[in-house]
Scaffold this motif. Structure first.
Motif, PDB file in Angstrom:
ATOM      1  N   THR A  80       2.892   4.288 -18.499  1.00  0.00           N
ATOM      2  CA  THR A  80       3.713   3.788 -17.415  1.00  0.00           C
ATOM      3  C   THR A  80       4.571   2.684 -17.948  1.00  0.00           C
ATOM      4  O   THR A  80       5.786   2.514 -17.512  1.00  0.00           O
ATOM      5  N   ASP A 104       0.054  14.089  -3.387  1.00  0.00           N
ATOM      6  CA  ASP A 104      -0.727  13.115  -2.831  1.00  0.00           C
ATOM      7  C   ASP A 104      -0.580  13.034  -1.349  1.00  0.00           C
ATOM      8  O   ASP A 104      -1.079  11.930  -0.991  1.00  0.00           O
ATOM      9  N   ARG A 150       4.934  16.351  -2.250  1.00  0.00           N
ATOM     10  CA  ARG A 150       4.257  15.308  -2.746  1.00  0.00           C
ATOM     11  C   ARG A 150       2.763  15.896  -3.042  1.00  0.00           C
ATOM     12  O   ARG A 150       2.202  16.015  -1.850  1.00  0.00           O
ATOM     13  N   GLY A 158      -5.299   9.894  -6.903  1.00  0.00           N
ATOM     14  CA  GLY A 158      -4.890   8.532  -6.501  1.00  0.00           C
ATOM     15  C   GLY A 158      -5.244   7.524  -7.274  1.00  0.00           C
ATOM     16  O   GLY A 158      -5.599   6.296  -7.345  1.00  0.00           O
ATOM     17  N   THR A 196      11.808   2.714   0.366  1.00  0.00           N
ATOM     18  CA  THR A 196      12.798   2.691   1.506  1.00  0.00           C
ATOM     19  C   THR A 196      13.618   1.383   1.585  1.00  0.00           C
ATOM     20  O   THR A 196      14.751   0.900   1.518  1.00  0.00           O
ATOM     21  N   ARG A 244      -0.194  -2.196 -10.642  1.00  0.00           N
ATOM     22  CA  ARG A 244      -1.064  -1.988  -9.533  1.00  0.00           C
ATOM     23  C   ARG A 244      -2.777  -2.304 -10.077  1.00  0.00           C
ATOM     24  O   ARG A 244      -3.594  -1.675  -9.566  1.00  0.00           O
ATOM     25  N   ILE A 258      -5.103   5.355 -11.146  1.00  0.00           N
ATOM     26  CA  ILE A 258      -4.111   4.737 -11.944  1.00  0.00           C
ATOM     27  C   ILE A 258      -3.873   5.118 -13.498  1.00  0.00           C
ATOM     28  O   ILE A 258      -4.705   5.259 -14.110  1.00  0.00           O
ATOM     29  N   VAL A 259      -2.796   5.950 -13.694  1.00  0.00           N
ATOM     30  CA  VAL A 259      -2.430   6.364 -14.902  1.00  0.00           C
ATOM     31  C   VAL A 259      -2.378   5.312 -15.993  1.00  0.00           C
ATOM     32  O   VAL A 259      -2.236   4.030 -15.704  1.00  0.00           O
ATOM     33  N   GLY A 289       0.941  -1.297   0.031  1.00  0.00           N
ATOM     34  CA  GLY A 289      -0.060   0.048  -0.181  1.00  0.00           C
ATOM     35  C   GLY A 289       1.053   1.054  -0.024  1.00  0.00           C
ATOM     36  O   GLY A 289       2.126   1.183   0.078  1.00  0.00           O
ATOM     37  N   ARG A 302       5.438  12.366   6.302  1.00  0.00           N
ATOM     38  CA  ARG A 302       6.413  12.527   5.139  1.00  0.00           C
ATOM     39  C   ARG A 302       5.800  13.846   4.403  1.00  0.00           C
ATOM     40  O   ARG A 302       6.521  14.719   3.865  1.00  0.00           O
ATOM     41  N   ARG A 317       6.513  11.130 -12.127  1.00  0.00           N
ATOM     42  CA  ARG A 317       6.688  12.186 -11.392  1.00  0.00           C
ATOM     43  C   ARG A 317       7.626  12.859 -12.363  1.00  0.00           C
ATOM     44  O   ARG A 317       7.510  14.063 -12.704  1.00  0.00           O
ATOM     45  N   GLY A 333       2.765   3.919   1.328  1.00  0.00           N
ATOM     46  CA  GLY A 333       3.453   4.137   2.430  1.00  0.00           C
ATOM     47  C   GLY A 333       3.991   2.899   3.047  1.00  0.00           C
ATOM     48  O   GLY A 333       4.308   3.075   4.321  1.00  0.00           O
ATOM     49  N   ILE A 367      -2.322  11.386 -10.347  1.00  0.00           N
ATOM     50  CA  ILE A 367      -1.657  11.154  -9.086  1.00  0.00           C
ATOM     51  C   ILE A 367      -2.307  12.063  -7.943  1.00  0.00           C
ATOM     52  O   ILE A 367      -2.625  11.326  -6.709  1.00  0.00           O
ATOM     53  N   ALA A 386       5.209  -5.167   7.280  1.00  0.00           N
ATOM     54  CA  ALA A 386       6.125  -4.039   7.115  1.00  0.00           C
ATOM     55  C   ALA A 386       5.708  -2.990   7.950  1.00  0.00           C
ATOM     56  O   ALA A 386       5.610  -1.945   7.837  1.00  0.00           O
TER      57      ALA A 386
HETATM   58  N1  UP5 Z   1       8.876   4.651   6.345  1.00  0.00           N
HETATM   59  C1  UP5 Z   1       9.079   3.662   5.428  1.00  0.00           C
HETATM   60  N2  UP5 Z   1       9.243   2.663   6.075  1.00  0.00           N
HETATM   61  C2  UP5 Z   1       9.073   3.044   7.323  1.00  0.00           C
HETATM   62  C3  UP5 Z   1       9.073   2.317   8.621  1.00  0.00           C
HETATM   63  N3  UP5 Z   1       9.567   0.657   8.450  1.00  0.00           N
HETATM   64  N4  UP5 Z   1       8.948   2.657   9.921  1.00  0.00           N
HETATM   65  C4  UP5 Z   1       8.678   4.094   9.829  1.00  0.00           C
HETATM   66  N5  UP5 Z   1       8.665   4.837   8.890  1.00  0.00           N
HETATM   67  C5  UP5 Z   1       8.939   4.439   7.529  1.00  0.00           C
HETATM   68  O1  UP5 Z   1       7.942   5.425   2.699  1.00  0.00           O
HETATM   69  C6  UP5 Z   1       6.902   6.260   3.066  1.00  0.00           C
HETATM   70  C7  UP5 Z   1       7.320   7.163   4.285  1.00  0.00           C
HETATM   71  O2  UP5 Z   1       7.355   6.347   5.581  1.00  0.00           O
HETATM   72  C8  UP5 Z   1       8.668   7.839   4.297  1.00  0.00           C
HETATM   73  O3  UP5 Z   1       8.651   8.811   4.898  1.00  0.00           O
HETATM   74  C9  UP5 Z   1       9.513   6.797   4.858  1.00  0.00           C
HETATM   75  O4  UP5 Z   1      10.750   7.202   5.389  1.00  0.00           O
HETATM   76  C10 UP5 Z   1       8.697   6.153   6.006  1.00  0.00           C
HETATM   77  P1  UP5 Z   1       8.384   4.969   1.345  1.00  0.00           P
HETATM   78  O5  UP5 Z   1       9.531   3.892   1.563  1.00  0.00           O
HETATM   79  O6  UP5 Z   1       8.566   5.997   0.552  1.00  0.00           O
HETATM   80  O7  UP5 Z   1       7.084   4.007   0.845  1.00  0.00           O
HETATM   81  P2  UP5 Z   1       6.202   3.570  -0.309  1.00  0.00           P
HETATM   82  O8  UP5 Z   1       5.656   2.524   0.006  1.00  0.00           O
HETATM   83  O9  UP5 Z   1       7.458   3.806  -1.501  1.00  0.00           O
HETATM   84  O10 UP5 Z   1       5.226   5.046  -0.495  1.00  0.00           O
HETATM   85  P3  UP5 Z   1       4.720   5.622  -1.591  1.00  0.00           P
HETATM   86  O11 UP5 Z   1       4.030   6.955  -1.044  1.00  0.00           O
HETATM   87  O12 UP5 Z   1       5.735   5.934  -2.660  1.00  0.00           O
HETATM   88  O13 UP5 Z   1       3.727   4.589  -2.258  1.00  0.00           O
HETATM   89  P4  UP5 Z   1       2.763   4.822  -3.307  1.00  0.00           P
HETATM   90  O14 UP5 Z   1       2.326   3.652  -3.812  1.00  0.00           O
HETATM   91  O15 UP5 Z   1       1.533   5.674  -2.872  1.00  0.00           O
HETATM   92  O16 UP5 Z   1       3.466   5.684  -4.348  1.00  0.00           O
HETATM   93  P5  UP5 Z   1       3.988   5.674  -5.806  1.00  0.00           P
HETATM   94  O17 UP5 Z   1       4.915   6.641  -6.003  1.00  0.00           O
HETATM   95  O18 UP5 Z   1       4.216   4.050  -6.280  1.00  0.00           O
HETATM   96  O19 UP5 Z   1       2.494   6.046  -6.833  1.00  0.00           O
HETATM   97  C11 UP5 Z   1       2.159   7.178  -6.860  1.00  0.00           C
HETATM   98  C12 UP5 Z   1       0.986   7.612  -7.634  1.00  0.00           C
HETATM   99  O20 UP5 Z   1       1.357   7.370  -9.085  1.00  0.00           O
HETATM  100  C13 UP5 Z   1      -0.281   6.431  -7.672  1.00  0.00           C
HETATM  101  O21 UP5 Z   1      -1.190   6.666  -6.765  1.00  0.00           O
HETATM  102  C14 UP5 Z   1      -0.749   6.566  -8.994  1.00  0.00           C
HETATM  103  O22 UP5 Z   1      -1.492   7.756  -8.973  1.00  0.00           O
HETATM  104  C15 UP5 Z   1       0.439   6.500  -9.887  1.00  0.00           C
HETATM  105  N6  UP5 Z   1       0.930   5.436 -10.307  1.00  0.00           N
HETATM  106  C16 UP5 Z   1       0.319   4.813 -11.331  1.00  0.00           C
HETATM  107  O23 UP5 Z   1      -0.609   5.333 -12.006  1.00  0.00           O
HETATM  108  N7  UP5 Z   1       0.673   3.548 -11.822  1.00  0.00           N
HETATM  109  C17 UP5 Z   1       1.653   3.069 -11.431  1.00  0.00           C
HETATM  110  O24 UP5 Z   1       2.161   1.914 -12.222  1.00  0.00           O
HETATM  111  C18 UP5 Z   1       2.339   3.695 -10.313  1.00  0.00           C
HETATM  112  C19 UP5 Z   1       2.027   4.562  -9.750  1.00  0.00           C
END
Ligand code: UP5
Ligand code: MG
Length: 193
Positions: A71, A141, A139, A63, A21, A98, A65-66, A14, A133, A42, A16, A60, A176
């Protein structure tokens, strides 16, 4: 590129859950190349030459999916550009696929994945991490309203992908919830098995 020479692990979980990380840890210790679908989107959003900038920004923030054509093209380009000179490469594909159609399309047209790492985390914990964060990330979102939408999309659209891979016995599931180091210990142990 030659699919036989390329190893792909999907990293799902999910918003975050800690995908970015933990990928950084795996890059350090196992020599993977990290490709975050979100980061690539991005980057494309900020590319003045791209005709998809506004579309990506809107999706984005909501929330959503593009459209996968965008992608998949970005991911395929990134894989191609980061292969070793002998055509080999080990990639962590973070935050993709996703949606079920993306999973099937990518494995058929780009490359099958070896396994999927799934980071399992409660919404409570993820929300707190994202809001925290959001104070500094910039960001679009990382706010209450977008986070709710991201969670909905994850549950309704992205979890079915994890369930599908799990039915095929291709998922490495890792808790996690705990500290970054504890999660990484779980992950390293699961990978070793
Ligand atoms: N943190 C991490 N681990 C921790 C722990 N164990 N204990 C305490 N703190 C912890 O971490 C998030 C935050 O938590 C950070 O501050 C970290 O220090 C802390 P991170 O490692 O960034 O988590 P992550 O799972 O990568 O979170 P992210 O926000 O990146 O996840 P999303 O899946 O929401 O974001 P993503 O960048 O993948 O996608 C963003 C958007 O792009 C989507 O919503 C969608 O609109 C679009 N998208 C698509 O359309 N298609 C795709 O294929 C991919 C994305
Ligand atoms: Mg991320």
């Amino acid at each position: 590129f030659d699919r036989e020479k390329v190893t792909i692990l999907f990293v799902l979980g999910g918003p975050g859950s800690g995908k970015g990380t933990q990928c950084a840890n795996l890059v350090r210790d196992y020599g993977f190349i990290h490709l975050s679908a979100g980061d690539l989107l991005r980057e494309e959003q900020n590319n003045k030459e791209s005709k998809y900038g506004q579309l990506i920004a809107d999706y984005i923030k909501d929330g959503k999916i593009v459209p996968m054509e965008i992608t998949v093209k970005l991911l395929e380009g990134a894989i191609r550009s980061k292969l070793n000179s002998d055509g080999t490469g080990k990639f962590l594909v973070d935050g993709f696929p996703r949606k079920m159609d993306q999973a099937i399309f990518f494995e058929e047209t780009v490359c099958p994945s070896k396994s999927t790492i799934f980071l399992q985390c409660s919404e409570e914990v993820m929300r707190e991490r994202l809001l925290n964060r959001g104070k500094t990330s910039g960001r679009s979102d990382d706010n209450e309203e977008s986070i709710v939408k991201r969670f909905q999309t994850f549950v309704n659209t992205s979890m079915p992908v994890v369930d599908h891979f799990e039915e095929e016995g291709r998922v490495i599931k890792v808790s996690a919830e705990d500290s970054v180091n504890e999660v990484y210990e779980n992950l390293a142990k699961a990978l070793a098995e």
